[in-house]
Write a protein that holds these residues in place. Sequence first.
Motif, PDB file in Angstrom:
ATOM      1  N   ALA A  83      40.307  39.692  39.868  1.00  0.00           N
ATOM      2  CA  ALA A  83      39.457  38.613  39.361  1.00  0.00           C
ATOM      3  C   ALA A  83      38.800  38.987  38.035  1.00  0.00           C
ATOM      4  O   ALA A  83      38.169  38.141  37.395  1.00  0.00           O
ATOM      5  CB  ALA A  83      38.392  38.252  40.397  1.00  0.00           C
ATOM      6  N   GLY A  84      38.939  40.253  37.635  1.00  0.00           N
ATOM      7  CA  GLY A  84      38.406  40.665  36.337  1.00  0.00           C
ATOM      8  C   GLY A  84      36.973  41.151  36.336  1.00  0.00           C
ATOM      9  O   GLY A  84      36.379  41.293  35.275  1.00  0.00           O
ATOM     10  N   PHE A  85      36.416  41.439  37.511  1.00  0.00           N
ATOM     11  CA  PHE A  85      35.028  41.899  37.578  1.00  0.00           C
ATOM     12  C   PHE A  85      34.894  43.412  37.439  1.00  0.00           C
ATOM     13  O   PHE A  85      33.846  43.903  37.023  1.00  0.00           O
ATOM     14  CB  PHE A  85      34.358  41.431  38.873  1.00  0.00           C
ATOM     15  N   VAL A  86      35.928  44.142  37.828  1.00  0.00           N
ATOM     16  CA  VAL A  86      35.913  45.598  37.701  1.00  0.00           C
ATOM     17  C   VAL A  86      37.270  46.067  37.180  1.00  0.00           C
ATOM     18  O   VAL A  86      38.271  45.358  37.284  1.00  0.00           O
ATOM     19  CB  VAL A  86      35.592  46.319  39.042  1.00  0.00           C
ATOM     20  N   THR A  87      37.266  47.272  36.622  1.00  0.00           N
ATOM     21  CA  THR A  87      38.521  47.925  36.257  1.00  0.00           C
ATOM     22  C   THR A  87      38.674  49.153  37.131  1.00  0.00           C
ATOM     23  O   THR A  87      37.683  49.681  37.666  1.00  0.00           O
ATOM     24  CB  THR A  87      38.549  48.348  34.771  1.00  0.00           C
ATOM     25  N   ARG A  88      39.906  49.612  37.279  1.00  0.00           N
ATOM     26  CA  ARG A  88      40.214  50.755  38.140  1.00  0.00           C
ATOM     27  C   ARG A  88      40.877  51.837  37.305  1.00  0.00           C
ATOM     28  O   ARG A  88      41.766  51.560  36.512  1.00  0.00           O
ATOM     29  CB  ARG A  88      41.165  50.317  39.257  1.00  0.00           C
ATOM     30  N   GLU A  89      40.393  53.068  37.494  1.00  0.00           N
ATOM     31  CA  GLU A  89      40.999  54.208  36.820  1.00  0.00           C
ATOM     32  C   GLU A  89      41.231  55.310  37.841  1.00  0.00           C
ATOM     33  O   GLU A  89      40.313  55.708  38.555  1.00  0.00           O
ATOM     34  CB  GLU A  89      40.074  54.728  35.716  1.00  0.00           C
ATOM     35  N   LYS A  90      42.453  55.763  37.924  1.00  0.00           N
ATOM     36  CA  LYS A  90      42.827  56.827  38.864  1.00  0.00           C
ATOM     37  C   LYS A  90      42.540  58.173  38.208  1.00  0.00           C
ATOM     38  O   LYS A  90      42.958  58.434  37.088  1.00  0.00           O
ATOM     39  CB  LYS A  90      44.317  56.692  39.193  1.00  0.00           C
ATOM     40  N   ARG A  91      41.780  59.030  38.914  1.00  0.00           N
ATOM     41  CA  ARG A  91      41.484  60.390  38.452  1.00  0.00           C
ATOM     42  C   ARG A  91      41.773  61.335  39.614  1.00  0.00           C
ATOM     43  O   ARG A  91      40.993  61.416  40.564  1.00  0.00           O
ATOM     44  CB  ARG A  91      40.020  60.530  38.044  1.00  0.00           C
ATOM     45  N   GLY A  92      42.904  62.005  39.520  1.00  0.00           N
ATOM     46  CA  GLY A  92      43.312  62.866  40.629  1.00  0.00           C
ATOM     47  C   GLY A  92      43.634  62.010  41.831  1.00  0.00           C
ATOM     48  O   GLY A  92      44.404  61.060  41.749  1.00  0.00           O
ATOM     49  N   VAL A  93      42.996  62.323  42.966  1.00  0.00           N
ATOM     50  CA  VAL A  93      43.253  61.549  44.183  1.00  0.00           C
ATOM     51  C   VAL A  93      42.288  60.378  44.338  1.00  0.00           C
ATOM     52  O   VAL A  93      42.455  59.559  45.236  1.00  0.00           O
ATOM     53  CB  VAL A  93      43.184  62.456  45.440  1.00  0.00           C
ATOM     54  N   TRP A  94      41.271  60.294  43.487  1.00  0.00           N
ATOM     55  CA  TRP A  94      40.247  59.262  43.625  1.00  0.00           C
ATOM     56  C   TRP A  94      40.426  58.155  42.594  1.00  0.00           C
ATOM     57  O   TRP A  94      40.902  58.379  41.493  1.00  0.00           O
ATOM     58  CB  TRP A  94      38.850  59.859  43.484  1.00  0.00           C
ATOM     59  N   ALA A  95      39.989  56.962  42.976  1.00  0.00           N
ATOM     60  CA  ALA A  95      39.966  55.825  42.062  1.00  0.00           C
ATOM     61  C   ALA A  95      38.512  55.543  41.700  1.00  0.00           C
ATOM     62  O   ALA A  95      37.630  55.551  42.573  1.00  0.00           O
ATOM     63  CB  ALA A  95      40.589  54.599  42.723  1.00  0.00           C
ATOM     64  N   TYR A  96      38.283  55.313  40.423  1.00  0.00           N
ATOM     65  CA  TYR A  96      36.949  54.991  39.931  1.00  0.00           C
ATOM     66  C   TYR A  96      36.942  53.547  39.464  1.00  0.00           C
ATOM     67  O   TYR A  96      37.865  53.098  38.787  1.00  0.00           O
ATOM     68  CB  TYR A  96      36.556  55.924  38.780  1.00  0.00           C
ATOM     69  N   TYR A  97      35.881  52.844  39.825  1.00  0.00           N
ATOM     70  CA  TYR A  97      35.754  51.429  39.487  1.00  0.00           C
ATOM     71  C   TYR A  97      34.577  51.257  38.542  1.00  0.00           C
ATOM     72  O   TYR A  97      33.498  51.815  38.763  1.00  0.00           O
ATOM     73  CB  TYR A  97      35.566  50.584  40.756  1.00  0.00           C
ATOM     74  N   THR A  98      34.814  50.482  37.489  1.00  0.00           N
ATOM     75  CA  THR A  98      33.800  50.238  36.468  1.00  0.00           C
ATOM     76  C   THR A  98      33.618  48.736  36.306  1.00  0.00           C
ATOM     77  O   THR A  98      34.600  47.986  36.273  1.00  0.00           O
ATOM     78  CB  THR A  98      34.252  50.842  35.116  1.00  0.00           C
ATOM     79  N   LEU A  99      32.369  48.314  36.192  1.00  0.00           N
ATOM     80  CA  LEU A  99      32.090  46.901  35.950  1.00  0.00           C
ATOM     81  C   LEU A  99      32.660  46.487  34.603  1.00  0.00           C
ATOM     82  O   LEU A  99      32.572  47.247  33.628  1.00  0.00           O
ATOM     83  CB  LEU A  99      30.587  46.638  35.946  1.00  0.00           C
ATOM     84  N   VAL A 100      33.219  45.306  34.547  1.00  0.00           N
ATOM     85  CA  VAL A 100      33.676  44.745  33.283  1.00  0.00           C
ATOM     86  C   VAL A 100      32.458  44.114  32.615  1.00  0.00           C
ATOM     87  O   VAL A 100      31.819  43.239  33.214  1.00  0.00           O
ATOM     88  CB  VAL A 100      34.795  43.705  33.499  1.00  0.00           C
ATOM     89  N   PRO A 101      32.134  44.590  31.415  1.00  0.00           N
ATOM     90  CA  PRO A 101      30.945  44.060  30.745  1.00  0.00           C
ATOM     91  C   PRO A 101      31.020  42.542  30.603  1.00  0.00           C
ATOM     92  O   PRO A 101      32.049  41.988  30.223  1.00  0.00           O
ATOM     93  CB  PRO A 101      30.965  44.724  29.361  1.00  0.00           C
ATOM     94  N   ASP A 102      29.947  41.902  30.933  1.00  0.00           N
ATOM     95  CA  ASP A 102      29.778  40.445  30.766  1.00  0.00           C
ATOM     96  C   ASP A 102      30.705  39.577  31.605  1.00  0.00           C
ATOM     97  O   ASP A 102      30.792  38.375  31.372  1.00  0.00           O
ATOM     98  CB  ASP A 102      29.907  40.054  29.291  1.00  0.00           C
ATOM     99  N   ALA A 103      31.406  40.123  32.584  1.00  0.00           N
ATOM    100  CA  ALA A 103      32.310  39.298  33.397  1.00  0.00           C
ATOM    101  C   ALA A 103      31.539  38.242  34.188  1.00  0.00           C
ATOM    102  O   ALA A 103      31.934  37.075  34.218  1.00  0.00           O
ATOM    103  CB  ALA A 103      33.140  40.167  34.335  1.00  0.00           C
ATOM    104  N   VAL A 104      30.448  38.640  34.816  1.00  0.00           N
ATOM    105  CA  VAL A 104      29.662  37.678  35.599  1.00  0.00           C
ATOM    106  C   VAL A 104      28.967  36.698  34.659  1.00  0.00           C
ATOM    107  O   VAL A 104      28.969  35.483  34.902  1.00  0.00           O
ATOM    108  CB  VAL A 104      28.651  38.402  36.514  1.00  0.00           C
ATOM    109  N   ASP A 105      28.389  37.212  33.563  1.00  0.00           N
ATOM    110  CA  ASP A 105      27.744  36.319  32.595  1.00  0.00           C
ATOM    111  C   ASP A 105      28.738  35.315  32.019  1.00  0.00           C
ATOM    112  O   ASP A 105      28.406  34.155  31.823  1.00  0.00           O
ATOM    113  CB  ASP A 105      27.104  37.121  31.458  1.00  0.00           C
ATOM    114  N   GLY A 106      29.964  35.769  31.756  1.00  0.00           N
ATOM    115  CA  GLY A 106      30.989  34.866  31.246  1.00  0.00           C
ATOM    116  C   GLY A 106      31.314  33.753  32.220  1.00  0.00           C
ATOM    117  O   GLY A 106      31.470  32.595  31.826  1.00  0.00           O
ATOM    118  N   LEU A 107      31.385  34.100  33.500  1.00  0.00           N
ATOM    119  CA  LEU A 107      31.640  33.086  34.524  1.00  0.00           C
ATOM    120  C   LEU A 107      30.488  32.092  34.596  1.00  0.00           C
ATOM    121  O   LEU A 107      30.701  30.878  34.646  1.00  0.00           O
ATOM    122  CB  LEU A 107      31.857  33.748  35.891  1.00  0.00           C
ATOM    123  N   LEU A 108      29.260  32.596  34.563  1.00  0.00           N
ATOM    124  CA  LEU A 108      28.098  31.711  34.626  1.00  0.00           C
ATOM    125  C   LEU A 108      28.035  30.797  33.405  1.00  0.00           C
ATOM    126  O   LEU A 108      27.731  29.607  33.530  1.00  0.00           O
ATOM    127  CB  LEU A 108      26.817  32.540  34.739  1.00  0.00           C
TER     128      LEU A 108
END
Length: 123
Positions: A83-108
């Motif tokens: 849905a575009g609210f977070v991005t995923r980055e794989k680091r080793g065996v773990w996945a890290y999730y980061t908020l997409v800047p302004d995604a919620v504000d853009g929807l609103l």
Amino acid sequence: MARDPLPTAPTACCTPQAGTALDPEDAERTARTLKALADPARLRLLSIIAAHDGGEACVCDLVDPVGLSQPTVSHHLKVLTEAGFVTREKRGVWAYYTLVPDAVDGLLTHLGHLLAPRPSTSR
């Protein structure tokens, strides 16, 4: 017994459209985005990620706070990613999730423009 009044001439009940309405494709796209947020676990996950330093969290930090299994959390994170609210980055065996800047504000903002009442025009 009371009698029905005589029929009167029909009055206009409809006001003219003053702006552009949501087209079917945009309605589908917006509904999918809103559906991604319409789940308490996903809202919690977003808020937990936002509360982490830098708006980024490892999946290992997200399972216990929401009280769901790791596969279920991963499913919810996949929905949020698609849905575009977070991005995923794989680091080793773990996945890290980061908020997409302004995604919620853009929807609103998008919803605000689409659903704001138009000023009436005087005749």
